[in-house]
Scaffold this active site. Structure first.
Site, PDB file in Angstrom:
ATOM      1  N   LYS A  98      -7.165   7.713  -6.583  1.00 53.69           N
ATOM      2  CA  LYS A  98      -7.519   6.121  -6.592  1.00 53.69           C
ATOM      3  C   LYS A  98      -6.527   5.402  -5.639  1.00 53.69           C
ATOM      4  O   LYS A  98      -5.243   5.358  -5.682  1.00 53.69           O
ATOM      5  CB  LYS A  98      -7.284   5.561  -8.086  1.00 53.69           C
ATOM      6  CG  LYS A  98      -7.915   4.294  -7.832  1.00 53.69           C
ATOM      7  CD  LYS A  98      -7.173   3.086  -8.873  1.00 53.69           C
ATOM      8  CE  LYS A  98      -6.315   2.313  -8.204  1.00 53.69           C
ATOM      9  NZ  LYS A  98      -6.724   1.410  -7.009  1.00 53.69           N
ATOM     10  N   GLU A 150      12.819  -6.769  -6.217  1.00 50.77           N
ATOM     11  CA  GLU A 150      12.285  -6.270  -4.997  1.00 50.77           C
ATOM     12  C   GLU A 150      11.497  -7.528  -4.179  1.00 50.77           C
ATOM     13  O   GLU A 150      10.594  -7.912  -5.092  1.00 50.77           O
ATOM     14  CB  GLU A 150      11.464  -4.885  -5.198  1.00 50.77           C
ATOM     15  CG  GLU A 150      10.894  -4.444  -3.926  1.00 50.77           C
ATOM     16  CD  GLU A 150      10.359  -3.083  -4.362  1.00 50.77           C
ATOM     17  OE1 GLU A 150       9.380  -3.369  -5.305  1.00 50.77           O
ATOM     18  OE2 GLU A 150      10.240  -2.384  -3.786  1.00 50.77           O
ATOM     19  N   GLU A 190       7.027   7.387  -7.861  1.00 52.73           N
ATOM     20  CA  GLU A 190       7.644   6.951  -6.922  1.00 52.73           C
ATOM     21  C   GLU A 190       7.728   5.318  -7.020  1.00 52.73           C
ATOM     22  O   GLU A 190       6.512   5.030  -6.712  1.00 52.73           O
ATOM     23  CB  GLU A 190       7.171   7.558  -5.759  1.00 52.73           C
ATOM     24  CG  GLU A 190       7.508   8.773  -5.402  1.00 52.73           C
ATOM     25  CD  GLU A 190       8.792   9.523  -5.336  1.00 52.73           C
ATOM     26  OE1 GLU A 190       9.702   8.598  -5.369  1.00 52.73           O
ATOM     27  OE2 GLU A 190       9.006  10.683  -5.845  1.00 52.73           O
ATOM     28  N   CYS A 204       9.139   0.757  -0.057  1.00 52.72           N
ATOM     29  CA  CYS A 204       9.796   0.996  -0.897  1.00 52.72           C
ATOM     30  C   CYS A 204      11.232   1.062  -0.710  1.00 52.72           C
ATOM     31  O   CYS A 204      12.191   0.837  -1.414  1.00 52.72           O
ATOM     32  CB  CYS A 204       9.169   2.113  -1.760  1.00 52.72           C
ATOM     33  SG  CYS A 204       9.173   3.614  -0.977  1.00 52.72           S
TER      34      CYS A 204
HETATM   35  P1  NAP Z   1       1.159  -1.674  -7.636  1.00 53.46           P
HETATM   36  O1  NAP Z   1       0.687  -2.716  -8.056  1.00 53.46           O
HETATM   37  O2  NAP Z   1       2.146  -0.942  -8.510  1.00 53.46           O
HETATM   38  O3  NAP Z   1      -0.062  -0.751  -7.134  1.00 53.46           O
HETATM   39  C1  NAP Z   1      -0.122   0.564  -6.901  1.00 53.46           C
HETATM   40  C2  NAP Z   1      -1.276   1.085  -7.190  1.00 53.46           C
HETATM   41  O4  NAP Z   1      -1.261   1.111  -8.569  1.00 53.46           O
HETATM   42  C3  NAP Z   1      -2.500   0.438  -6.573  1.00 53.46           C
HETATM   43  O5  NAP Z   1      -3.502   1.669  -6.277  1.00 53.46           O
HETATM   44  C4  NAP Z   1      -2.872  -0.225  -7.742  1.00 53.46           C
HETATM   45  O6  NAP Z   1      -4.337  -0.553  -7.580  1.00 53.46           O
HETATM   46  C5  NAP Z   1      -2.629   0.642  -8.925  1.00 53.46           C
HETATM   47  N1  NAP Z   1      -2.660  -0.222 -10.117  1.00 53.46           N
HETATM   48  C6  NAP Z   1      -2.245  -1.364 -10.374  1.00 53.46           C
HETATM   49  N2  NAP Z   1      -2.173  -1.613 -11.478  1.00 53.46           N
HETATM   50  C7  NAP Z   1      -2.673  -0.451 -12.450  1.00 53.46           C
HETATM   51  C8  NAP Z   1      -2.694  -0.265 -13.899  1.00 53.46           C
HETATM   52  N3  NAP Z   1      -2.569  -0.986 -14.572  1.00 53.46           N
HETATM   53  N4  NAP Z   1      -3.288   1.150 -13.860  1.00 53.46           N
HETATM   54  C9  NAP Z   1      -3.076   1.858 -12.964  1.00 53.46           C
HETATM   55  N5  NAP Z   1      -3.219   1.742 -11.867  1.00 53.46           N
HETATM   56  C10 NAP Z   1      -2.781   0.432 -11.599  1.00 53.46           C
HETATM   57  O7  NAP Z   1       2.143  -1.622  -6.282  1.00 53.46           O
HETATM   58  P2  NAP Z   1       1.960  -2.466  -5.003  1.00 53.46           P
HETATM   59  O8  NAP Z   1       2.510  -4.013  -5.446  1.00 53.46           O
HETATM   60  O9  NAP Z   1       0.469  -2.396  -4.695  1.00 53.46           O
HETATM   61  O10 NAP Z   1       2.728  -1.595  -4.220  1.00 53.46           O
HETATM   62  C11 NAP Z   1       3.919  -1.923  -3.857  1.00 53.46           C
HETATM   63  C12 NAP Z   1       5.152  -1.312  -4.615  1.00 53.46           C
HETATM   64  O11 NAP Z   1       5.016   0.068  -4.634  1.00 53.46           O
HETATM   65  C13 NAP Z   1       6.432  -1.828  -4.519  1.00 53.46           C
HETATM   66  O12 NAP Z   1       7.300  -1.993  -5.728  1.00 53.46           O
HETATM   67  C14 NAP Z   1       7.017  -0.688  -3.845  1.00 53.46           C
HETATM   68  O13 NAP Z   1       8.394  -0.485  -3.964  1.00 53.46           O
HETATM   69  C15 NAP Z   1       6.498   0.448  -4.388  1.00 53.46           C
HETATM   70  N6  NAP Z   1       6.541   1.631  -3.491  1.00 53.46           N
HETATM   71  C16 NAP Z   1       7.118   2.669  -3.843  1.00 53.46           C
HETATM   72  C17 NAP Z   1       7.055   3.652  -2.859  1.00 53.46           C
HETATM   73  C18 NAP Z   1       8.058   5.049  -3.282  1.00 53.46           C
HETATM   74  O14 NAP Z   1       7.724   6.130  -2.805  1.00 53.46           O
HETATM   75  N7  NAP Z   1       8.893   4.982  -4.060  1.00 53.46           N
HETATM   76  C19 NAP Z   1       6.418   3.777  -1.717  1.00 53.46           C
HETATM   77  C20 NAP Z   1       5.659   2.801  -1.457  1.00 53.46           C
HETATM   78  C21 NAP Z   1       5.560   1.623  -2.381  1.00 53.46           C
HETATM   79  P3  NAP Z   1      -4.866  -2.092  -7.096  1.00 53.46           P
HETATM   80  O15 NAP Z   1      -4.159  -1.835  -5.545  1.00 53.46           O
HETATM   81  O16 NAP Z   1      -6.337  -1.939  -6.981  1.00 53.46           O
HETATM   82  O17 NAP Z   1      -4.354  -2.820  -7.966  1.00 53.46           O
END
Ligand code: NAP
Ligand code: MG
Length: 487
Positions: A180, A390, A255, A289
């Site tokens: 997804k 963050e 991650e 991240c």
């Molecule tokens: P996010 O809201 O956690 O979304 C990530 C993914 O999870 C998206 O595909 C999102 O779908 C999905 N998602 C959201 N709510 C969900 C739920 N209740 N159940 C299942 N899936 C769900 O993260 P983001 O704000 O888009 O991305 C930024 C975050 O990612 C930051 O915190 C960053 O630090 C972290 N990140 C970590 C790494 C690493 O390797 N450690 C790398 C890159 C980013 P939708 O987009 O459709 O809502």
């Protein structure tokens, strides 16, 4: 041979077929630099997720993928890598537009994806078990087996690399995958589905189901036939995934977020340090991240670093990522822009000082993009929100420290533990400090010194498990002992 041009496929990929959602639901994917609609994308609902998981389960059980000679699996994965290379320009352009990132960065990231598939292609036939002789008539062996259906969920900041990081090792180990992508940038993940089919991945083994986290993501993490959830994203959603997995004791690999420190010691090569620190702050507009968003500077060089880093922030050319002069693109959405600005306003309310930037750009003008000024903040204390949480935008805080112990204490004073960078020419300082930093990755004298062959992942609330390297294969497998008594 020149490859046939690749376009973004319509619909979702389930069981080797592209098609619409059952309900016909779609959503609009926007260009963050212009606000215009880039594509209308299928919005998977719970029933579509169920179809994808059932297809994956059938393929895992019936298709011989997990049981074929692993070098055959490797050959298919290598072909995916080659196809990504052949289509790197098209993929990079779509990725740059969908995320709002610089074309040159997008191209490098796409080439990394090709390398990842090639790496795990090579790994597929090097996964060995163990054997043990425990007596004259008793021996045993240990098999490393796939888990079954892996649900992979990725965010929008590096869509194709983060998807490749999950999909390549999962398939190399013999699993089936339901991917997804993030609703804000799903396009290259759909294109990967197309390339996987072309490379010969059997129908059902790799499914791509775009949609919203609250609908498609939720359905995937709660599906009883998903044996493992591989996730990159926020710590908040990571926590939900752990809860969902607990119900059925599913495996997870997470991650998550970060608030990574960068420490500049007084003996650092300052030119190199400032260049690296700026990369840590402003790369991908800080939507990373691993962003090195907390910069700790020895007091002897603090004023100089503040001045020079502010000048670097001022010099950034913020604009459309497809314009050649641009050095920093937009944030992914209006919402993200507001979120970042809210953090800056909160910092000011808590008595921090904005030295540079600190505002959305082109606000109300003819530009519709979600641009934010590169921002430098000082006079911060560890209790402040801007120190602890963050931001996920181009916002750095700068704080002075007096000695090594204080620098280490400040660096570790966070619930996160993803990455850290140290800037020093003293070998002993570098290693002594590296060993005391609570983070999964410590980089010395280079930001993003990470290499594909090294394990990538966080300590503390930055995650569990590792992406990249041979260690990633451990997450996508389970061990089985077969113990024999000879009669
Ligand atoms: P996010 O809201 O956690 O979304 C990530 C993914 O999870 C998206 O595909 C999102 O779908 C999905 N998602 C959201 N709510 C969900 C739920 N209740 N159940 C299942 N899936 C769900 O993260 P983001 O704000 O888009 O991305 C930024 C975050 O990612 C930051 O915190 C960053 O630090 C972290 N990140 C970590 C790494 C690493 O390797 N450690 C790398 C890159 C980013 P939708 O987009 O459709 O809502
Ligand atoms: Mg988009």
């Amino acid at each position: 041979m020149m490859a046939v041009s690749l376009t973004v496929p319509q619909g979702m990929l389930i069981d080797g077929q592209w098609g619409p959602t059952r309900s016909g639901a779609t959503f609009e994917d926007l260009d963050p630099a212009t606000g215009e609609t880039l594509a209308v994308v299928a919005s998977a609902q719970a029933e579509d997720i169920d179809r994808a998981v059932q297809a994956a389960k059938r393929a895992f059980r019936q298709a011989p993928w997990a049981r074929i000679n692993p070098s055959e699996r490797g050959r298919v994965l290598f072909k995916i890598g080659q196809l990504i290379r052949d289509h790197a320009d098209e993929l990079a352009r779509v990725e740059a537009q969908d995320v709002g990132k610089l074309l040159v960065d997008a191209k490098n990231e796409i080439l990394l994806c090709a390398s990842l598939f090639e790496y795990y292609a090579g790994a597929a036939d090097k996964i060995l078990g163990e054997a043990l002789q425990s007596g004259p008539d008793k021996w045993a062996y240990v098999l490393r087996e796939p888990l079954g259906v892996v649900g992979a969920i990725v965010p929008w900041n590096y869509p194709l690399p983060l998807a490749s990081l999950k999909v390549a090792p999962a398939l190399a180990m013999g699993n089936a995958v339901v991917l997804k992508p993030a609703e804000e940038a799903p396009l290259t993940c759909l294109m990967l589905g197309q390339l996987a089919l072309e490379a010969g991945v059997p129908a059902g083994l790799f499914n791509v189901i775009p949609g919203f986290g609250s609908v498609a993501g939720e359905a995937l993490i709660h599906h009883r036939d998903v044996a493992m959830i591989a996730f990159t994203g926020s710590t908040e959603v990571g926590r939900k995934i752990m809860h969902a997995a607990a119900d059925r004791i599913a495996h997870v690999e997470l991650e998550l977020g970060g608030k990574s420190p960068q420490i500049i010691f007084p003996d650092a090569n300052l030119d190199a340090a400032l260049q690296g620190v700026a990369v840590g702050l402003f790369k991908n507009a800080g939507q990373d991240c691993c962003a090195g968003s907390r910069v700790f500077v020895h007091q002897a060089i603090f004023t100089e670093v503040v001045d020079r880093l502010s000048a670097i922030a001022r010099a950034q050319q913020v604009g459309n990522p497809l314009d050649p002069g641009t050095t920093m693109g937009p944030l992914i959405s209006q919402r993200q822009c507001q979120r970042v600005h809210h953090y800056v306003e909160t910092a000011v309310a808590q008595r921090a000082k904005v030295l540079e930037g600190g505002k959305p750009l082109f606000d109300g003008g003819e530009h519709h993009g979600n641009f934010y000024a590169p921002t430098v903040i000082t006079e911060v204390t560890p209790e402040m929100t801007i120190f602890q949480e963050e931001v996920f935008g181009p916002v750095g805080i700068l704080m002075p420290f007096h000695d090594e112990a204080e620098a280490i204490a400040l660096a570790n004073d966070t619930p996160y533990g993803l990455a850290a960078a140290l800037w020093t020419q003293d070998l002993s300082t570098a290693h002594r400090v590296a060993h005391q930093i609570e983070a999964g990755m410590v980089w010395i004298n280079e930001y993003y010194a990470h290499e594909m062959v090294l394990p990538f992942g966080g300590y503390k609330q930055s995650g569990v498990g590792k992406d990249y390297s041979m260690h990633a294969l451990e997450a996508y497998s389970q061990l089985k002992e077969v113990a024999v008594r000879l009669l």
